[in-house]
Each structure stands twice: as C-alpha cells, then as structure tokens.
Write an enzyme that holds these catalytic residues in place. Structure first.
Site, PDB file in Angstrom:
ATOM      1  N   ILE A  76       8.352  26.039  72.903  1.00 16.25           N
ATOM      2  CA  ILE A  76       7.124  25.468  73.459  1.00 16.25           C
ATOM      3  C   ILE A  76       6.485  26.424  74.474  1.00 16.25           C
ATOM      4  O   ILE A  76       5.260  26.574  74.523  1.00 16.25           O
ATOM      5  CB  ILE A  76       7.457  24.103  74.105  1.00 16.25           C
ATOM      6  CG1 ILE A  76       7.993  23.144  73.032  1.00 16.25           C
ATOM      7  CG2 ILE A  76       6.236  23.510  74.798  1.00 16.25           C
ATOM      8  CD1 ILE A  76       8.753  21.945  73.591  1.00 16.25           C
ATOM      9  N   SER A 100      10.968  15.683  79.804  1.00 16.83           N
ATOM     10  CA  SER A 100      11.431  15.273  78.473  1.00 16.83           C
ATOM     11  C   SER A 100      11.440  13.756  78.425  1.00 16.83           C
ATOM     12  O   SER A 100      11.681  13.089  79.447  1.00 16.83           O
ATOM     13  CB  SER A 100      12.847  15.795  78.251  1.00 16.83           C
ATOM     14  OG  SER A 100      13.474  15.070  77.212  1.00 16.83           O
ATOM     15  N   TYR A 116      20.943  16.662  81.940  1.00 16.21           N
ATOM     16  CA  TYR A 116      19.600  17.054  81.489  1.00 16.21           C
ATOM     17  C   TYR A 116      18.605  15.920  81.768  1.00 16.21           C
ATOM     18  O   TYR A 116      17.504  16.158  82.284  1.00 16.21           O
ATOM     19  CB  TYR A 116      19.687  17.367  79.996  1.00 16.21           C
ATOM     20  CG  TYR A 116      18.384  17.674  79.304  1.00 16.21           C
ATOM     21  CD1 TYR A 116      17.829  18.949  79.337  1.00 16.21           C
ATOM     22  CD2 TYR A 116      17.707  16.688  78.581  1.00 16.21           C
ATOM     23  CE1 TYR A 116      16.637  19.233  78.672  1.00 16.21           C
ATOM     24  CE2 TYR A 116      16.519  16.968  77.921  1.00 16.21           C
ATOM     25  CZ  TYR A 116      15.991  18.240  77.971  1.00 16.21           C
ATOM     26  OH  TYR A 116      14.801  18.522  77.314  1.00 16.21           O
ATOM     27  N   LYS A 166      15.299  16.046  84.207  1.00 11.95           N
ATOM     28  CA  LYS A 166      13.965  15.734  83.681  1.00 11.95           C
ATOM     29  C   LYS A 166      13.335  14.580  84.465  1.00 11.95           C
ATOM     30  O   LYS A 166      12.130  14.556  84.669  1.00 11.95           O
ATOM     31  CB  LYS A 166      14.063  15.419  82.187  1.00 11.95           C
ATOM     32  CG  LYS A 166      14.509  16.612  81.361  1.00 11.95           C
ATOM     33  CD  LYS A 166      13.490  17.733  81.462  1.00 11.95           C
ATOM     34  CE  LYS A 166      13.909  19.027  80.851  1.00 11.95           C
ATOM     35  NZ  LYS A 166      12.892  20.080  81.012  1.00 11.95           N
ATOM     36  N   THR A 174      12.632  23.437  67.831  1.00 11.12           N
ATOM     37  CA  THR A 174      12.745  24.734  68.509  1.00 11.12           C
ATOM     38  C   THR A 174      14.201  25.215  68.453  1.00 11.12           C
ATOM     39  O   THR A 174      15.105  24.447  68.108  1.00 11.12           O
ATOM     40  CB  THR A 174      12.349  24.611  69.996  1.00 11.12           C
ATOM     41  OG1 THR A 174      13.273  23.710  70.613  1.00 11.12           O
ATOM     42  CG2 THR A 174      10.924  24.103  70.169  1.00 11.12           C
TER      43      THR A 174
HETATM   44  N1  LIG Z   1      12.101  20.830  71.933  1.00 13.05           N
HETATM   45  C1  LIG Z   1      12.010  19.545  72.262  1.00 13.05           C
HETATM   46  O1  LIG Z   1      12.045  18.642  71.416  1.00 13.05           O
HETATM   47  C2  LIG Z   1      11.860  19.163  73.699  1.00 13.05           C
HETATM   48  C3  LIG Z   1      11.813  17.793  73.994  1.00 13.05           C
HETATM   49  C4  LIG Z   1      11.649  17.401  75.303  1.00 13.05           C
HETATM   50  C5  LIG Z   1      11.521  18.349  76.296  1.00 13.05           C
HETATM   51  N2  LIG Z   1      11.580  19.666  75.989  1.00 13.05           N
HETATM   52  C6  LIG Z   1      11.448  20.630  77.084  1.00 13.05           C
HETATM   53  O2  LIG Z   1      10.502  21.615  76.764  1.00 13.05           O
HETATM   54  C7  LIG Z   1      10.863  22.852  77.381  1.00 13.05           C
HETATM   55  C8  LIG Z   1      10.919  23.943  76.342  1.00 13.05           C
HETATM   56  O3  LIG Z   1      11.869  23.541  75.363  1.00 13.05           O
HETATM   57  P1  LIG Z   1      12.113  24.346  74.008  1.00 13.05           P
HETATM   58  O4  LIG Z   1      12.682  23.359  73.057  1.00 13.05           O
HETATM   59  O5  LIG Z   1      10.924  25.131  73.660  1.00 13.05           O
HETATM   60  O6  LIG Z   1      13.299  25.313  74.489  1.00 13.05           O
HETATM   61  P2  LIG Z   1      13.916  26.610  73.793  1.00 13.05           P
HETATM   62  O7  LIG Z   1      13.582  26.679  72.363  1.00 13.05           O
HETATM   63  O8  LIG Z   1      15.361  26.597  74.155  1.00 13.05           O
HETATM   64  O9  LIG Z   1      13.191  27.786  74.560  1.00 13.05           O
HETATM   65  C9  LIG Z   1      13.464  27.946  75.913  1.00 13.05           C
HETATM   66  C10 LIG Z   1      12.994  29.298  76.373  1.00 13.05           C
HETATM   67  O10 LIG Z   1      13.439  29.458  77.721  1.00 13.05           O
HETATM   68  C11 LIG Z   1      14.148  30.678  77.811  1.00 13.05           C
HETATM   69  N3  LIG Z   1      15.222  30.584  78.798  1.00 13.05           N
HETATM   70  C12 LIG Z   1      16.284  29.755  78.792  1.00 13.05           C
HETATM   71  N4  LIG Z   1      17.060  29.994  79.862  1.00 13.05           N
HETATM   72  C13 LIG Z   1      16.481  31.004  80.549  1.00 13.05           C
HETATM   73  C14 LIG Z   1      16.807  31.707  81.715  1.00 13.05           C
HETATM   74  N5  LIG Z   1      17.909  31.431  82.423  1.00 13.05           N
HETATM   75  N6  LIG Z   1      15.989  32.691  82.144  1.00 13.05           N
HETATM   76  C15 LIG Z   1      14.878  32.999  81.448  1.00 13.05           C
HETATM   77  N7  LIG Z   1      14.505  32.378  80.313  1.00 13.05           N
HETATM   78  C16 LIG Z   1      15.308  31.393  79.864  1.00 13.05           C
HETATM   79  C17 LIG Z   1      14.722  30.921  76.442  1.00 13.05           C
HETATM   80  O11 LIG Z   1      14.967  32.295  76.329  1.00 13.05           O
HETATM   81  P3  LIG Z   1      16.302  32.882  75.635  1.00 13.05           P
HETATM   82  O12 LIG Z   1      15.920  33.099  74.218  1.00 13.05           O
HETATM   83  O13 LIG Z   1      16.558  34.142  76.384  1.00 13.05           O
HETATM   84  O14 LIG Z   1      17.391  31.864  75.796  1.00 13.05           O
HETATM   85  C18 LIG Z   1      13.579  30.427  75.565  1.00 13.05           C
HETATM   86  O15 LIG Z   1      12.597  31.409  75.419  1.00 13.05           O
HETATM   87  C19 LIG Z   1      12.187  22.594  78.091  1.00 13.05           C
HETATM   88  O16 LIG Z   1      11.975  22.285  79.428  1.00 13.05           O
HETATM   89  C20 LIG Z   1      12.727  21.382  77.360  1.00 13.05           C
HETATM   90  O17 LIG Z   1      13.607  20.635  78.159  1.00 13.05           O
HETATM   91  C21 LIG Z   1      11.748  20.096  74.703  1.00 13.05           C
END
Ligand SMILES: NC(=O)c1ccc[n+]([C@@H]2O[C@H](COP(=O)([O-])OP(=O)(O)OC[C@H]3O[C@@H](n4cnc5c(N)ncnc54)[C@H](OP(=O)(O)O)[C@@H]3O)[C@@H](O)[C@H]2O)c1
Length: 305
Positions: free
Chosen positions: A50, A170, A197, A201, A231
């Site tokens: 995202i 979330s 988590y 959130k 993702t």
């Molecule tokens: N996907 C869903 O359905 C969903 C639902 C509810 C809420 N959310 C929220 O939306 C947000 C994004 O989620 P997402 O699903 O897109 O996550 P994701 O696919 O895991 O992507 C997270 C990004 O953050 C980076 N990251 C993680 N730890 C890091 C660190 N210590 N330092 C720097 N970069 C770091 C990751 O890089 P690396 O590749 O280096 O790990 C990746 O680029 C989060 O806050 C999540 O809780 C997502």
C-alpha cells in the site's frame, strides 16, 4: 471457543465492507482528481504494498515523495517507476530503529517543510523479537517509530498548520480496547502477534486524536484503514486468511485510494476512522470504548523519548 466465536462475528460483520466488493460499492470507478504539484510528501514503508501505491499515486499527481524504506534495491526500483525524474526521492531507514528514524526526520526537516506525512509502515510480528535498541519489533515499527518521526519533523519545523498527517491503521483495531501494557510484551511467552498488532492499530486512532488536540496552528491528522489488500505483508503474516479471501482482496491501489483522497480533500477532522473515502465509527463493539485514552498513550510513548 470464545475466541473462535469472536472471530466468526468479526468476519461476518466486516468481510463485505473490507473486501474488494466493499471498495467497488463505496468508491467504484470514481477517479481521484487531485493535483499535488509543489507538495513535499513523506511516506513510510514505501517500498511495497500500500505504501508503494501511495508513493506512486502521489508522485503521479505531481508531488515530490520522500520514500522511506530499508531496502536499497527496492528503493531504487521504486524511484525508477515514478513518471517524473526526481519525483520519488528514496531515503534508506530502518523504521524499527528509533535512532535511525530520528536521524531521517532531522535530515528531512533540514531540507524544508513537509505537506503530507503518511505513517504507513506496519508489520504483524508473530515471532517475538527485540530490535538492537531492545524494543519489541512490532511496537517499534507500528507505533513508536510513527511517534518519533512525527516528533522529529515537528521539532525540526517541517510540519506546519497546512500539513496533513495520515495514519494507516487496520480494521483489526475494531477488536481491541487500548491497553497500554499490551503494546509491547515483556517476553516471548506473553507475546501474541495478532493482538499486539490490533493494539498498535487502535493506538494509532488515539494518537491521531492527540495530534488533533494540539491546536489550530498545528497540522491536522486523519486515521484510515485500507480494507483487506493483497500484499506481501498479508502473504507472509496471514497465509490462511489470504487463501480463504484471495478472490475478494483489494489491490494495492484500492488500499491506497483513501490516503490520496484524504490528502486531496482534507475533510473536517474529528472522531472516526476513514475507509473508502467515508468516515466510519471508530468503535464497532461497546467493550473497546473502555480502553485507555490518548493521554495515557502519549505518556507511555513519551517515556520512550
Ligand atoms: N494489506 C492489508 O490487508 C492491510 C490491512 C489493514 C491494514 N494494513 C496496514 O497497511 C500498511 C501497509 O501494509 P501492507 O500490507 O502494504 O504491508 P507490506 O506489504 O508488508 O509492506 C510494508 C512495507 O513496509 C516496509 N517495512 C517493513 N518494516 C520496515 C522497517 N523496519 N523499516 C523500513 N521499512 C519497513 C516493507 O519493506 P521490506 O520489503 O523491506 O520489508 C514494505 O515495503 C500497514 O500499516 C498495515 O498494517 C494493511
């Protein structure tokens, strides 16, 4: 048994609105007309999922995006994807390490003001691990790092009354009453990655309330959630969930849409959490209203610096 019933109730209540069907019903194909030219954005966790979609969406609409991520290769790849040269400026930082976050906040502030900050980074850590600074990894990444980044940008004069702060929470927070002691487990035995988590959130909702209480000359803040998005994060942390719901998960652009919309429209702030360009109640179940408040949360975060 109680846990299983709770989960069944949760999915029955939210599966439709959080799915791609929910997005299509509420937003549909309405294009976001927005011009972010001249704006300087900061997006955390921008190298995937995202966050990447937010960074590319903002850059495509004219913003200069400071993309925070830890992986140099992914940062270069992201910068290469943006249409205009220099539209995405990669900043390498480990967002789980507070010294590194404070450093990058200082660097950003020294180079000018910021119009939009998206606190997007978030991870679900099933395994208990401490960072080199001794913090539980999820707590550091999902919450304390957001606080430290915000503090650094404010202290450096980068945030102003016209700045927008958007936090990516979330729907998992609907199941949590904020409990300060549960933000960070003391050891592996008491760690539950899913519950931690949800606490982080929920805490983002209270942190947003705090930021909006700081007065009219301060930036305004919104908290949103993206629904269920396919993702890498979901793939690795929730493989069973993904298998079950894969056909109705949103894509990253759909998950990013409300962040871009909030930055463009800046609706009145106040109670609530945003999904699909609409404000929803921040509580779905009565028990979560009894949780700790923003003051208690801020006191706990301040104790860390
Ligand atoms: N996907 C869903 O359905 C969903 C639902 C509810 C809420 N959310 C929220 O939306 C947000 C994004 O989620 P997402 O699903 O897109 O996550 P994701 O696919 O895991 O992507 C997270 C990004 O953050 C980076 N990251 C993680 N730890 C890091 C660190 N210590 N330092 C720097 N970069 C770091 C990751 O890089 P690396 O590749 O280096 O790990 C990746 O680029 C989060 O806050 C999540 O809780 C997502």
């Amino acid at each position: 048994m109680k846990k299983a019933l709770g989960a069944a109730f949760f999915y029955a209540r939210f599966a439709l609105p959080f799915s791609r069907i929910g997005f299509r019903r509420r937003v549909g194909k309405t294009r976001l007309e927005a011009d972010f030219s001249g704006q300087r954005w900061v997006v955390s966790g921008a190298t995937g999922g995202i966050g990447q979609a937010i960074a590319l969406g903002a850059a495509a609409r004219g913003a200069t995006v400071l993309a925070l991520g830890r992986d140099a290769g992914k940062l270069d790849e992201l910068a290469g994807q943006a249409a205009g040269a220099g539209r995405i400026q990669p900043l390498q930082v480990d967002l789980s390490l507070m010294q590194d976050v404070a450093r990058v906040a200082g660097d950003i502030a020294r180079n000018g003001r910021v119009d939009v900050v998206v606190h997007n980074v978030g991870v679900m850590c099933h395994e208990f691990r401490r960072t080199a600074e001794g913090l539980e990894r999820g707590f550091a990444t999902n919450l304390l790092g957001h606080w430290v980044l915000d503090q650094g940008l404010r202290r450096g004069g980068a945030l102003h009354e016209g700045s927008a702060i958007i936090s990516m929470s979330s729907g998992g927070m609907y199941g949590a009453a904020l409990d300060i002691d549960a933000l960070q487990a003391a050891d592996a035995g008491s760690h539950d990655g899913f519950n931690a988590y949800a606490q982080h959130k929920r805490a983002q909702v209270e942190l947003t309330r705090h930021w909006n209480s700081l007065g009219p000359a301060q930036p305004r803040a919104w908290v949103m959630h993206p629904g269920w998005v396919d993702t890498d994060g979901v793939r690795s942390a929730l493989p069973g969930f993904r298998k079950l719901f894969r056909s109705v998960l949103r894509d990253a652009a759909e998950g990013a849409d409300t962040a871009l919309w909030l930055a463009a429209t800046r609706p009145d702030t106040g109670e609530g959490i945003w999904l699909d360009r609409q404000r929803d109640d921040e509580h779905a179940f009565a028990f979560t209203r009894a949780g700790a408040n923003a003051d208690a949360l801020v006191a706990a975060l301040r104790a860390h610096g």
